[in-house]
Design a protein around this motif. Sequence first.
Motif, PDB file in Angstrom:
ATOM      1  N   ILE A 756       0.812  -1.215   0.000  1.00  0.00           N
ATOM      2  CA  ILE A 756       0.000   0.000   0.000  1.00  0.00           C
ATOM      3  C   ILE A 756       0.848   1.269   0.000  1.00  0.00           C
ATOM      4  O   ILE A 756       0.329   2.364  -0.137  1.00  0.00           O
ATOM      5  N   GLY A 757       2.170   1.127   0.152  1.00  0.00           N
ATOM      6  CA  GLY A 757       3.002   2.334   0.135  1.00  0.00           C
ATOM      7  C   GLY A 757       4.401   2.037  -0.352  1.00  0.00           C
ATOM      8  O   GLY A 757       4.937   0.939  -0.139  1.00  0.00           O
ATOM      9  N   ALA A 758       4.974   2.997  -1.087  1.00  0.00           N
ATOM     10  CA  ALA A 758       6.374   2.898  -1.515  1.00  0.00           C
ATOM     11  C   ALA A 758       6.925   4.312  -1.494  1.00  0.00           C
ATOM     12  O   ALA A 758       6.740   5.080  -2.423  1.00  0.00           O
ATOM     13  N   GLU A 759       7.537   4.658  -0.380  1.00  0.00           N
ATOM     14  CA  GLU A 759       7.950   6.045  -0.132  1.00  0.00           C
ATOM     15  C   GLU A 759       9.464   6.165  -0.344  1.00  0.00           C
ATOM     16  O   GLU A 759      10.235   5.474   0.310  1.00  0.00           O
ATOM     17  N   LEU A 760       9.848   7.050  -1.251  1.00  0.00           N
ATOM     18  CA  LEU A 760      11.269   7.274  -1.506  1.00  0.00           C
ATOM     19  C   LEU A 760      11.934   7.877  -0.276  1.00  0.00           C
ATOM     20  O   LEU A 760      11.419   8.819   0.307  1.00  0.00           O
ATOM     21  N   PHE A 761      13.079   7.291   0.161  1.00  0.00           N
ATOM     22  CA  PHE A 761      13.790   7.939   1.268  1.00  0.00           C
ATOM     23  C   PHE A 761      15.262   8.185   0.971  1.00  0.00           C
ATOM     24  O   PHE A 761      15.934   8.877   1.713  1.00  0.00           O
ATOM     25  N   ASP A 762      15.732   7.660  -0.137  1.00  0.00           N
ATOM     26  CA  ASP A 762      17.156   7.887  -0.438  1.00  0.00           C
ATOM     27  C   ASP A 762      17.382   7.738  -1.936  1.00  0.00           C
ATOM     28  O   ASP A 762      16.775   6.889  -2.582  1.00  0.00           O
ATOM     29  N   GLU A 763      18.254   8.582  -2.467  1.00  0.00           N
ATOM     30  CA  GLU A 763      18.509   8.547  -3.908  1.00  0.00           C
ATOM     31  C   GLU A 763      19.891   9.155  -4.127  1.00  0.00           C
ATOM     32  O   GLU A 763      20.122  10.289  -3.716  1.00  0.00           O
TER      33      GLU A 763
END
Lengths: 815, 354
Positions: A756-763
Amino acid sequence: MKYLFKWLKQLVDIDATPEELAEELSLKSVEIDEITGFGGDFLDTVVVGVIKEIEKHPNADKLQVTKTDVGSEVLQIVCGAPNIAVGQKVPVALVGTKLPGGEIKEAKIRDVESFGMLCAEDELQLGNDHSGILILDSSLPVGTKLSKIYSDTVLEGKPAANRGDLLNHVGLARELSAIYDVKLMSGVETQNFASLQVGDSESVSVEIENLEACSLYTARLIKGVKIGPSPIWMQQALLACGMKPINNVVDVTNFVMLEYGNPLHAFDAKKIPIADGKHKIVVRLTKSGEIIRTLDGKDHEIPEGLLVIADGNPPAGGPVAVAGVMGGENSEIDETTVDIILESANFSSKFIRKSQQELGISTEASARFAKGLSRELALMGLERATQLFEEVCGGKAVEIPVVAGNLPEVKKAIEIDFEKINAFLSIDIKADEAVKILQNLGFIVESNKVTAPSFREDIEIWQDVAEEIGRIYGLDKVHEEELTTKIDPKTSKELYFEQSARKYLSQELGLTEVVTMSILSSDLVEKTMMKDNFFEIINPLNEYDTIMRGGLWSGLLKHTAENGKKFEKFSFFDLSKVYLESGHPMSGLSGNPDIGCPDELPSKEKRVLAILIYGEKDDEGLFVAKNYLDKFAEKFGFKFEYENDYSADAPYKHPGRSAIITNKGKRVGRVVEIHPVVLENLDIKKRAWIGAVNIEALVDEAKNVAAKFAETESNVIFKEFSRFEVSKRDIAVIVDENLEASEISKTIREIDDKIIGAELFDEFKSEKFGAGKKSVAFHLVFQATDHTLTDQEVDGLFEKALTALNTKYNAELRK
Amino acid sequence: MNLDQLKQQFISQLSKVETEKDLALLEIEFLGRKGKLTEVLKSLAGLSLVEKKRMGQAANESKEFMEREIKSQKSKIKIKEYEKIAVEEKIDINAPVETNGRSSLRKGHLHPLSNFIFKIERIFEEMGYEVVDGPEIETDYYNFTAVRIPEDSPSRDDHDTFYIKTIKQESKKTKKQEEELLLRTQTTAMQVRYMEKHQPPIKIIVPGKTYRRDDDASHSPMFHQFEALVVDKGITLGKLKKTLSVAMKKLLGEDTNIRFRSSYFPFVEPALEVDVTCAICKGKGCNICKNTGWVELLGAGMVHPEVLKTSGIDPEIYSGFAFAMGIDRLCMMHHKIPNIKMLFENDIRFLEQF
């Protein structure tokens, strides 16, 4: 109030089904909420039988064997009741009838066959008498189903608060008489009390100490009643209206209340002591420490100042009833009662409401008085009850009634103009039709003067009369007329600014709006260490929710704690009112009296915009918050400046991460990191930041404010979401550097509806991933709609996501 | 030892406590089951009943005092534990830090209630109304008495009201009932307040928060209403009917009809309940409308002449109409939201759907 269809038809002869009646009443008079049947379905197989023969049972002294004709056949039925005789008509429950007490079957009773049962009242739920078989009216045709005689249709509805006169059958029948233009049956409108005069009778005296609380008290001595069950038609009416039959005297008082509306009470005359040769009744307010045991067997210490009926015999002279609420056991009617004193009085709603509240008792009687009844109803009740005591209880009214207080006055005539009424209501009723409506409702009409019946306490001005005409005539006949009124609208800029800000923040800045409760719990306030609250609720719903917020922060943090359990990162805004006291620095601003800040109120309501940031990197969040505020300022033409605020003046803010916001030198708000102690208190796992500005301090300078209201077309149908536990995993993959992280996130969420979620936290890019490659990392959130996911299931979903990313983007798991 | 001595001892020991652990020990020492307070209470066994009652009360006050002090000391200690962040984590707000705009990637959401209120405001603005705001903390006078709901009126039974005091205020009832503060139970409270300051023609709507002591699946103690008020020469029931007929079509759809039912609200005469065509079955009859084809939506009527008079407007010259409706339920019907609590729970999974 439960109204019985058959009873109403006895009062006014109308030809309509219960459903039609309910519809008309709902539109024009009393809203009918429910139509139900009274009388069990089992009455369909209980029929009128006539007893042809009675023989003694050969094997049992107390039983008899009857031959009873039920029309279609003659049945042999064994019966144990002593009161039967040949020729009587009785109710016969045929074999197969499912009575409340059990199913009737063919049986052998002490070796004698029996095909049915002769029934007592209570066995058919028609009354409470079990002394013998119910003996029916001899004129009833044999074979008639009892459901035809004893069932009724109950219309349940709640008259308006100003129509206490409708809490009875005659009142509603009068409404029906106007609606259907049919006269009430003769004898329904009672008037024999016209000759009544204030004064004692030969053997009863009444003294009212407080005329405000009791404006009229009538009583009458009825001699020689024989206590017993009341007739079945009366018991049936009481039961269908939801009241319990007790005995004939009490039942008459209750029946008359349901019929004419005034609650009555009967005292056993011998229990009201005689002083100076008369039974003396005193209507007065209680002194401290008086006690009474009411008819329900409960003892009450009555607080001072409640209205009671007391016996007038010093020195005791104690209460014998809580006026208009419940009688006392000490004057109760019982089997030995011979003479009764009937009370029919008018008690003020104010005092009855006070008694209800302080004693915690509400009865059919008190509920009626609490609505406010007119004195005329008391006189109608007195007359009708006297008649029934003579007819039903064998009593005799040997002397005139006692009357104390004030008799009803004729109401003042109201001048009306039918043309004006037509114009006001936008209808075209002819004068004679309007007159007929009013007359059917009991009004007296003399050319342009209208006098309301004295039981209509609600009619005072011509508009009240107009309403009577309009509602009975039919509100569906009101013509639509164009509203031509034009004004120069001066809607405050603050309201438009509020709209523009909400739209900009949500639709362009990507913040999600929350609407939080203005009432805060004391526990939350303590945990958030927000001290600036100024008003509290004296009578809260529970012991916690007591505080009117002085700021939006506590509420925002509450929702942060809840959402933080499921989501790693989010940003909210709340734009709402806070409640400040006069003299608060923020309340000193130019309060616009049309914008919730009237001068005379001690509270000042101000709009505040607060932005909450959660889950950013520890040392970046404050700048993210600032960034939002800057964009907001830029959009609306402000120039925010920030001044570090390392003071320790507020325990909820991080002592090293806080700033004051100014606009053109004027302080308008602050932006802070929330103190770790507050986060700890609320069990918030990551850091949070709040920026808040005072809308009122900005509104005058705001630019780009829309000058019209407009909504965004939204026909979203809400989808229920799972409330099962979520699981979280992180995933980091190496992909082509041109690939947008948001696209990957979208792809992941489409793989399975349990992700239900895929939150970007690092790139970031690094040589070790190879040329043109980057690493992107996401917090994944898993949840099912029907259960809590197991670790294995989550592992499976993780693999599924990885495989999909690999197939679609050639992505590789970063080790 | 008596209670005063105990309290003194507590205060002096408390001031020396510096860690959470020591504080916990202190709490046990004084308030524990075998603590000093219990000891003092035991020594009272021989006292008279009256004396016991008095001491019991005093003991309770001491207990509450100690609990409060311990709580406040606890947060002081905690804050002290974090003392060093003031320096170690210090940030200069004006430092040139790039936050790479990541947050702006997100999609934001307007709360469904806000959007619905905008719609109401837009419709009435287009019909020439002024949108007015009013105070939520009101006086008993404007909420009740001025609109003909006096102190002992049975109509008050329908309004379970929150009463308000300032936190500093000691006693509960010090003023006249009319001056008592409350949370407005209806936006109708704004009628007299507005009319006192404005002469006709008046044509306003007042949207806003209202409060009642009610809490279940269909009631929230805080909810939203809007009031419409028109006062002018020659305002008739027909003008009210036309206005509602047009407004409800705009608000609920072109196939919406209205019907009037006789009702009672003390501040209007005649008073009406207004039903609209059931949106589920389009008037054919279904479970939702109890097979009537109609759904009860709002209260309305012609402004009572006494309300005009109270506001300083001559009812011989002017007349008016007013109506009021709940917003939350409409918004819920529109989006098929099953429980009013969801509107104020602010669960992201709810908010992100709009």
